[in-house]
Design a protein around this motif. Structure first.
Motif, PDB file in Angstrom:
ATOM      1  N   LYS D  23     -15.584 -20.145  -7.746  1.00 35.93           N
ATOM      2  CA  LYS D  23     -17.010 -19.832  -7.849  1.00 35.93           C
ATOM      3  C   LYS D  23     -17.306 -18.971  -9.069  1.00 35.93           C
ATOM      4  O   LYS D  23     -18.326 -19.105  -9.731  1.00 35.93           O
ATOM      5  CB  LYS D  23     -17.458 -19.065  -6.599  1.00 35.93           C
ATOM      6  N   LYS D  24     -16.410 -18.032  -9.309  1.00 30.70           N
ATOM      7  CA  LYS D  24     -16.580 -17.152 -10.464  1.00 30.70           C
ATOM      8  C   LYS D  24     -15.222 -16.986 -11.120  1.00 30.70           C
ATOM      9  O   LYS D  24     -14.176 -17.204 -10.493  1.00 30.70           O
ATOM     10  CB  LYS D  24     -17.071 -15.764 -10.028  1.00 30.70           C
ATOM     11  N   ILE D  64      -1.835  -5.886 -12.853  1.00 28.16           N
ATOM     12  CA  ILE D  64      -2.610  -7.060 -12.437  1.00 28.16           C
ATOM     13  C   ILE D  64      -3.205  -6.825 -11.039  1.00 28.16           C
ATOM     14  O   ILE D  64      -4.383  -7.107 -10.787  1.00 28.16           O
ATOM     15  CB  ILE D  64      -1.724  -8.323 -12.441  1.00 28.16           C
ATOM     16  N   ALA D  65      -2.401  -6.277 -10.138  1.00 27.30           N
ATOM     17  CA  ALA D  65      -2.883  -6.003  -8.777  1.00 27.30           C
ATOM     18  C   ALA D  65      -4.040  -5.008  -8.811  1.00 27.30           C
ATOM     19  O   ALA D  65      -5.036  -5.165  -8.099  1.00 27.30           O
ATOM     20  CB  ALA D  65      -1.735  -5.460  -7.917  1.00 27.30           C
ATOM     21  N   ARG D  66      -3.924  -3.995  -9.649  1.00 27.35           N
ATOM     22  CA  ARG D  66      -5.002  -3.007  -9.766  1.00 27.35           C
ATOM     23  C   ARG D  66      -6.269  -3.685 -10.268  1.00 27.35           C
ATOM     24  O   ARG D  66      -7.372  -3.459  -9.752  1.00 27.35           O
ATOM     25  CB  ARG D  66      -4.558  -1.875 -10.721  1.00 27.35           C
ATOM     26  N   GLY D  67      -6.115  -4.558 -11.274  1.00 28.86           N
ATOM     27  CA  GLY D  67      -7.273  -5.293 -11.775  1.00 28.86           C
ATOM     28  C   GLY D  67      -7.903  -6.159 -10.688  1.00 28.86           C
ATOM     29  O   GLY D  67      -9.132  -6.224 -10.543  1.00 28.86           O
ATOM     30  N   MET D  68      -7.073  -6.825  -9.899  1.00 27.74           N
ATOM     31  CA  MET D  68      -7.598  -7.681  -8.821  1.00 27.74           C
ATOM     32  C   MET D  68      -8.348  -6.845  -7.784  1.00 27.74           C
ATOM     33  O   MET D  68      -9.420  -7.227  -7.325  1.00 27.74           O
ATOM     34  CB  MET D  68      -6.447  -8.422  -8.129  1.00 27.74           C
ATOM     35  N   MET D  69      -7.763  -5.722  -7.399  1.00 28.16           N
ATOM     36  CA  MET D  69      -8.424  -4.899  -6.380  1.00 28.16           C
ATOM     37  C   MET D  69      -9.729  -4.324  -6.915  1.00 28.16           C
ATOM     38  O   MET D  69     -10.690  -4.128  -6.166  1.00 28.16           O
ATOM     39  CB  MET D  69      -7.494  -3.778  -5.907  1.00 28.16           C
ATOM     40  N   SER D  70      -9.760  -4.083  -8.207  1.00 32.62           N
ATOM     41  CA  SER D  70     -10.990  -3.571  -8.808  1.00 32.62           C
ATOM     42  C   SER D  70     -12.086  -4.632  -8.720  1.00 32.62           C
ATOM     43  O   SER D  70     -13.230  -4.353  -8.341  1.00 32.62           O
ATOM     44  CB  SER D  70     -10.692  -3.178 -10.260  1.00 32.62           C
ATOM     45  N   VAL D  71     -11.736  -5.869  -9.045  1.00 33.27           N
ATOM     46  CA  VAL D  71     -12.711  -6.958  -8.921  1.00 33.27           C
ATOM     47  C   VAL D  71     -13.078  -7.169  -7.441  1.00 33.27           C
ATOM     48  O   VAL D  71     -14.253  -7.352  -7.096  1.00 33.27           O
ATOM     49  CB  VAL D  71     -12.162  -8.266  -9.533  1.00 33.27           C
ATOM     50  N   ALA D  72     -12.084  -7.109  -6.575  1.00 30.67           N
ATOM     51  CA  ALA D  72     -12.345  -7.303  -5.138  1.00 30.67           C
ATOM     52  C   ALA D  72     -13.336  -6.253  -4.626  1.00 30.67           C
ATOM     53  O   ALA D  72     -14.238  -6.557  -3.837  1.00 30.67           O
ATOM     54  CB  ALA D  72     -11.033  -7.223  -4.344  1.00 30.67           C
ATOM     55  N   ASP D  73     -13.158  -5.040  -5.100  1.00 28.51           N
ATOM     56  CA  ASP D  73     -14.069  -3.959  -4.743  1.00 28.51           C
ATOM     57  C   ASP D  73     -15.491  -4.262  -5.209  1.00 28.51           C
ATOM     58  O   ASP D  73     -16.446  -4.196  -4.445  1.00 28.51           O
ATOM     59  CB  ASP D  73     -13.588  -2.673  -5.441  1.00 28.51           C
ATOM     60  N   GLU D  75     -16.794  -7.075  -6.171  1.00 29.87           N
ATOM     61  CA  GLU D  75     -17.383  -8.303  -5.652  1.00 29.87           C
ATOM     62  C   GLU D  75     -17.434  -8.312  -4.130  1.00 29.87           C
ATOM     63  O   GLU D  75     -17.860  -9.294  -3.518  1.00 29.87           O
ATOM     64  CB  GLU D  75     -16.580  -9.519  -6.152  1.00 29.87           C
ATOM     65  N   GLY D  76     -16.925  -7.270  -3.506  1.00 31.24           N
ATOM     66  CA  GLY D  76     -16.955  -7.199  -2.050  1.00 31.24           C
ATOM     67  C   GLY D  76     -16.080  -8.239  -1.364  1.00 31.24           C
ATOM     68  O   GLY D  76     -16.451  -8.798  -0.325  1.00 31.24           O
ATOM     69  N   CYS D  77     -14.919  -8.497  -1.907  1.00 31.27           N
ATOM     70  CA  CYS D  77     -14.025  -9.500  -1.314  1.00 31.27           C
ATOM     71  C   CYS D  77     -13.276  -8.914  -0.113  1.00 31.27           C
ATOM     72  O   CYS D  77     -12.804  -7.783  -0.167  1.00 31.27           O
ATOM     73  CB  CYS D  77     -12.980  -9.951  -2.323  1.00 31.27           C
ATOM     74  N   ASP D  78     -13.119  -9.707   0.928  1.00 32.73           N
ATOM     75  CA  ASP D  78     -12.266  -9.325   2.054  1.00 32.73           C
ATOM     76  C   ASP D  78     -10.871  -9.918   1.898  1.00 32.73           C
ATOM     77  O   ASP D  78      -9.915  -9.416   2.471  1.00 32.73           O
ATOM     78  CB  ASP D  78     -12.880  -9.831   3.367  1.00 32.73           C
ATOM     79  N   TYR D  79     -10.791 -11.012   1.152  1.00 36.20           N
ATOM     80  CA  TYR D  79      -9.521 -11.734   0.997  1.00 36.20           C
ATOM     81  C   TYR D  79      -9.183 -11.896  -0.479  1.00 36.20           C
ATOM     82  O   TYR D  79     -10.081 -12.058  -1.299  1.00 36.20           O
ATOM     83  CB  TYR D  79      -9.618 -13.138   1.608  1.00 36.20           C
ATOM     84  N   VAL D  80      -7.903 -11.882  -0.765  1.00 33.51           N
ATOM     85  CA  VAL D  80      -7.448 -12.334  -2.075  1.00 33.51           C
ATOM     86  C   VAL D  80      -6.318 -13.336  -1.836  1.00 33.51           C
ATOM     87  O   VAL D  80      -5.776 -13.411  -0.726  1.00 33.51           O
ATOM     88  CB  VAL D  80      -6.938 -11.191  -2.985  1.00 33.51           C
ATOM     89  N   SER D  81      -5.986 -14.062  -2.874  1.00 32.09           N
ATOM     90  CA  SER D  81      -4.937 -15.061  -2.736  1.00 32.09           C
ATOM     91  C   SER D  81      -4.060 -15.033  -3.973  1.00 32.09           C
ATOM     92  O   SER D  81      -4.453 -14.517  -5.030  1.00 32.09           O
ATOM     93  CB  SER D  81      -5.568 -16.445  -2.565  1.00 32.09           C
ATOM     94  N   HIS D  82      -2.841 -15.542  -3.856  1.00 31.87           N
ATOM     95  CA  HIS D  82      -1.961 -15.664  -5.020  1.00 31.87           C
ATOM     96  C   HIS D  82      -1.079 -16.883  -4.823  1.00 31.87           C
ATOM     97  O   HIS D  82      -0.914 -17.373  -3.702  1.00 31.87           O
ATOM     98  CB  HIS D  82      -1.119 -14.406  -5.212  1.00 31.87           C
ATOM     99  N   GLY D  83      -0.485 -17.335  -5.895  1.00 29.50           N
ATOM    100  CA  GLY D  83       0.300 -18.563  -5.841  1.00 29.50           C
ATOM    101  C   GLY D  83       1.801 -18.335  -5.844  1.00 29.50           C
ATOM    102  O   GLY D  83       2.564 -19.262  -6.118  1.00 29.50           O
ATOM    103  N   CYS D  84       2.236 -17.103  -5.527  1.00 31.67           N
ATOM    104  CA  CYS D  84       3.679 -16.823  -5.530  1.00 31.67           C
ATOM    105  C   CYS D  84       4.353 -17.612  -4.405  1.00 31.67           C
ATOM    106  O   CYS D  84       3.800 -17.768  -3.326  1.00 31.67           O
ATOM    107  CB  CYS D  84       3.947 -15.351  -5.281  1.00 31.67           C
TER     108      CYS D  84
END
Lengths: 391, 391, 391, 391
Positions: D23-24, D64-73, D75-84
């Motif tokens: 979506k974004k 990278i995790a810090r950057g993701m959590m910053s965006v999650a914060d 954007e108000g995300c409850d979930y994140v995903s990764h391809g590991c």
């Protein structure tokens, strides 16, 4: 002369000093510096030497040495002197501390000057000389050992104690009642910690609380004295590699250590605790014992203490009884302990299947190793097969 | 069923097992294996977890697991089961031990099967079920905690103990008298060690000596029980990362640890002791606690124990009194302690000028560091200048 | 005189010794003892001092000292002497080794006798004296440094090297070709290890294999020499606390270390490796450097090596090229590496949901800590919030 | 998407993301944060995993995790995903970092969802799917391995590399020239450090200096690339206990590590260095590898770094040549190295008799031990007598 909390007649000491030829006499009150700069970090780090010794003498040496160098600076001294023997730890502790503070200071150590030590073969010879010259000394034929005392502890060594199989006479112990003679009624107290430091001692029997750093110590000392807490008798390894027998009383320190270790159980993260135990506790204890306080490695090691004590906040309730310090409960607002989560009586947000995964992952390399043992015929389930080292 | 020295009615247990549906029942006497294969190395290495816990439950698990795998082998079992909860250490200890011995075994752990744990939310729910089905269980509403017992110790956890600020009720403690109720007369005993192991306990009051490995334990257990020795109450960190409150009685083990640590002071080289403390003691304790006994790292760590205990030979004299284990003297033929050499009363072959050289050499790098501090203006002798980290 | 593999004219040495006044001359071939008793455990333990130095001089000292004490015993000597300076490590290494083997031996160390060292201020002064007296010496004005050589390495120190910013002259290096002058074609070899020891070196270019312990070393030395492998140039910390600049060539040792470390990746359990690295590698390296070989702590530390090397069996294929030792592949029958299990392309018996459980369990205490940080307002996701220490 | 310095077409990535249904799309430039918050402390602490791996992937994950959590914060995300994948380290590193920052975040990890991983057995299956669906991916049948790249390094694993005895194909390596193809003329550079951090790189051939943190890295990367520096090929132990083969190029990092380690020789106190190596280096490396960056133990360990680097100031001169990083000299104003004091050619204020005393004191416990061995008949000077463990 340093006042580090020993029970001593400082006026008499001054008189004696001037009588035997001192030009000037300085008395420095170093009690607070002793407690806040040395005892505090040692307490936060649970310092202990060879599993048993709480380092009472070692802790006072840096403070006394700092006081001496301060006077030496002020008075423009090129030389300092001390009366430590040539076989002990204290000579090393004092001199390395001097050099760490004032690297150009010169040290006169009579016990290491051949003219002196061939004249006086040991403490007994010097006691005889003092008697002859009417110089008053505390160590006597009746109390044939030497002591070192401060706010934290007293030590006894030498004399009859040099036989490690001789039980110290009951009248040797000075700072504590014998457990046998302590009250037969337990006493309860509580200690509050902030960042691993004792900020408040509450003594219900006295209907009082104590918050001043020095008062916390003197209060706990008198409680421990009353209840016979803090005696040890050990053979230890001196820095110079000689084994030596020492007896110690560390009253307040013994109570505080029990309480602090206990509170860390409730408030300190497991991995921080494990790393701190293995490195900071052990290394700082060795640094203290060997007199390496004013060194870069001490600065390095103590720099890690604050991060280990940030969460060590809470209250410990203790029972004092005939030599025993018993933890009866502890509480904290830190929230690392979670009653529901650890409960055996409810799920508490915990998904037990997760542990199945945890165990499977933990077992991966163990199974690989076990399979290899089996493949090589190096495994079985008879006791004799499994407890050795397979080498 | 494993007999690891717990006070238990094995016949009743057998009846109950067969009554609730077991096809066969096996009772293995693992007491001697427990003492000689697990307790002995832990004692030699002074094992202790988080400064306080003597690892009594952890020590029995490998022996029980070995016994189970032996029966599984004999009976051709593909599956084993255990009743450990999904939040504790024991599930991990058992299963990792199983896999380390028999990597293809399958484990059924009901407390981690959703159907089961959603049916029974915790121990209380299961107690209710047992009551309903008339299955006799030891844990009752009157004694709301769970226990684990063996020759070495008993543990208490869960139930009312889950609030870490609640003092355990006096009637909880099973293996020891309360210090308050212990005899008001001290009792003396002595323990002889060979290679760090207790080979003889002498009890003058009984006019007896004990040399058998199991008997040494039971004798010391009954002495410690009488004198109120070996209780602790802690908050510890489980392997899965949850904090948990546990109370323990380790009677014989407490006496033996005091004696062994003391004798090492007299008979163990300083550097071996320091390395052993920092590595073997800490690592083996962690290995035990986390259930990693049957692993390559345990084989690695225990392989270093014999070289550390070669000289730990001698006799320790102890006083037992109301919770206290007091060393009153120790002796050894090893000769690492040299009374003349350590004496403050004679030279004893020692040349004090050597220490001057030692101190000068030790001070070289410290002086260089102090001179650099001074050159950079980062040093003084005021307290505030010298106790920080200069960063 | 000890033959530890140095390139030296032993006959000339004997002549010189007798010419300057020696009554007898003994030459002992200690090469095999050097390789199997000292180099082998150091290689198995990956010994290295201060991250860089492979300890070549340190390793030879115990063997030479043992040889000296053996002759001293045979010849009934009360005194031995050595030519080490008073500032270096070797005096300590030799003398502590003497005392660990023959505690009543007396040592004459001219460089620490004031009459001697005030007559000769340093190596230059002694070189002048030797020139005057026509005593042939290897160190010359043209090669203004001192060296120590053996089968394992050569060291260069002192003279112009004392300025740590001076690049060593290209003609100083003796045991290796400069990488710039090494062949421009890589050479492949393989080394087979058993229990962490090199049991076979295969050199395809020579169509030969070598299995004898000494031959393995000499073969690898000549290969490394050809390909410019094994030079280092460092400032290190001597045992006495003085910093010192040293240059070293360790040809075979450099190849063997790369190969051994690599094979451990394939064949050694993770936890054994981690414990061994932190304790045995570091402690044994320090023990070696400081000359503490014949001590109880060395016996303690080396006693753990066999259990760490039981599985280190396999073959490493290497490319040698202009200073580089490149691992091109490794293989082993140990079976701890499992291609299917580690594969990213198949499940290989692995249940990925297990890892979910593993991560959840691993996160328990981390979440608790994060929640506490948030509760206290000490957390956020801006970079400045998360990378500090919150103290 | 995180820009941590990888060579990547971010526009193409954005297009692809939006094309497959995102979506974004967010692109965060985290290069400076990566260098100053993660790489810097790792460099100061000389971090290295299992003696060889410089931790390039591990270092980028927290950023990278810090950057993701910053965006999650935001954007108000409850979930994140990764391809590991479910077998690797990165899933653990990402998720533990998420939980350490935002303990209530939920993670969707498709590779650990049975529906997903039973549909796609591994990377090859997913590549086939991508091909079928025309989703462009970098990994191809021609380059059968997977990579992870950032400013610090690139990794290669999986595919044909899963056989640890297969030499990586020459066209796999992306960030560095093969040493064989590197220039045949060496290049000299110098690096200046302040408090252990590289503050200036001087490149005479370019007549330029670089001082910006990111530019220092890119400059050294291009120099190392040119000269074939920084390749390794290892078998390592993943956090989950599986062994795995990885190839890595860490160009700048390899040069910086050599320079930093070297400068510490000149400027860091011996005891600080030893303690730092044993504890901080090893523990921080393990913390990084296992993805424990946002934990209390990481805060604890990194809090000790500044005190260890206060004196690490100076200049290192290097030669780069065909895979080699050669230190040619180093200098500093710290003054811990004292040319006169360490000189073998003058006394330099040093009293050699002090060393006699030092050695005598050091030998006390060693002589005691040797005498005890002799008394017990456990000692001799034959090789077979002295090299074992006497157990």
């Amino acid at each position: 002369m340093a006042d580090v909390g020993q029970e001593e007649d400082f006026e008499a000491a001054q008189k004696k000093a001037l009588a035997v030829g001192a030009k000037k006499f300085f008395l420095e009150d170093l009690k607070r510096e002793f407690v806040t700069q040395l005892i505090y970090p040692a307490l936060q780090a649970n310092c202990i030497y060879e599993n048993v010794y709480l380092l009472g003498t070692s802790l006072a040496r840096p403070v006394i040495a700092r006081g001496m160098m301060s006077v030496a600076d002020r008075e423009g001294c090129d030389y300092v002197s001390h009366g430590c023997t040539g076989k002990g730890n204290d000579q090393v502790r004092f001199e390395l501390a001097f050099y760490g503070l004032k690297p150009d200071i010169k040290v006169i150590a009579p016990w290491r000057i051949p003219d002196f030590y061939h004249r006086f073969a040991g403490r007994q010879a010097l006691l005889a000389y003092a008697a002859e010259k009417k110089i008053p000394v505390q160590q006597t034929a009746a109390k044939p050992w030497s002591t070192d005392e401060n706010l934290f502890h007293i030590s006894y060594e030498a004399g009859i104690l040099e036989d490690p199989d001789i039980t110290p006479p009951t009248d040797m112990w000075k700072l504590t009642t014998a457990p046998e003679d302590a009250p037969s009624t337990p006493e309860r107290i509580s200690i509050e910690f902030k960042a691993g430091l004792p900020v408040k001692v509450t003594v219900p029997e006295q209907q009082k609380s104590f918050t001043d750093a020095v008062e916390v110590f003197t209060t706990l000392n008198s409680l421990a004295r009353k209840h016979g807490i803090g005696r040890i008798d050990i053979v230890e390894n001196r820095f110079i590699g000689v084994k030596s027998r020492g007896c110690y009383e560390s009253p307040a320190a013994t109570i505080l250590r029990v309480a602090h270790v206990d509170l860390e159980g409730l408030t300190l993260d497991r991995n921080v605790r494990a790393l701190r135990d293995q490195f900071v506790t052990i290394e700082l204890s060795r640094i203290l014992y060997n007199g390496h306080w004013f060194t870069p490695e001490r600065e390095f090691v103590t720099s890690a203490i604050p991060a280990s004590q940030r969460t060590v906040n809470g209250l410990v309730r203790l029972k004092l009884y005939k030599g025993n310090v018993v933890v009866e409960g502890r509480s904290s607002d830190e929230g690392l302990y979670d009653e529901r989560e650890s409960s055996m009586d409810e799920l508490g947000g915990f998904e037990p299947t997760d542990t199945s995964g945890f165990i499977q992952i933990e077992s991966i390399r163990i199974k690989k190793w076990a399979q290899a043992n089996i493949r090589k015929g190096q495994a079985g389930v008879a006791p004799e097969d499994v407890y050795g080292s397979r080498v």
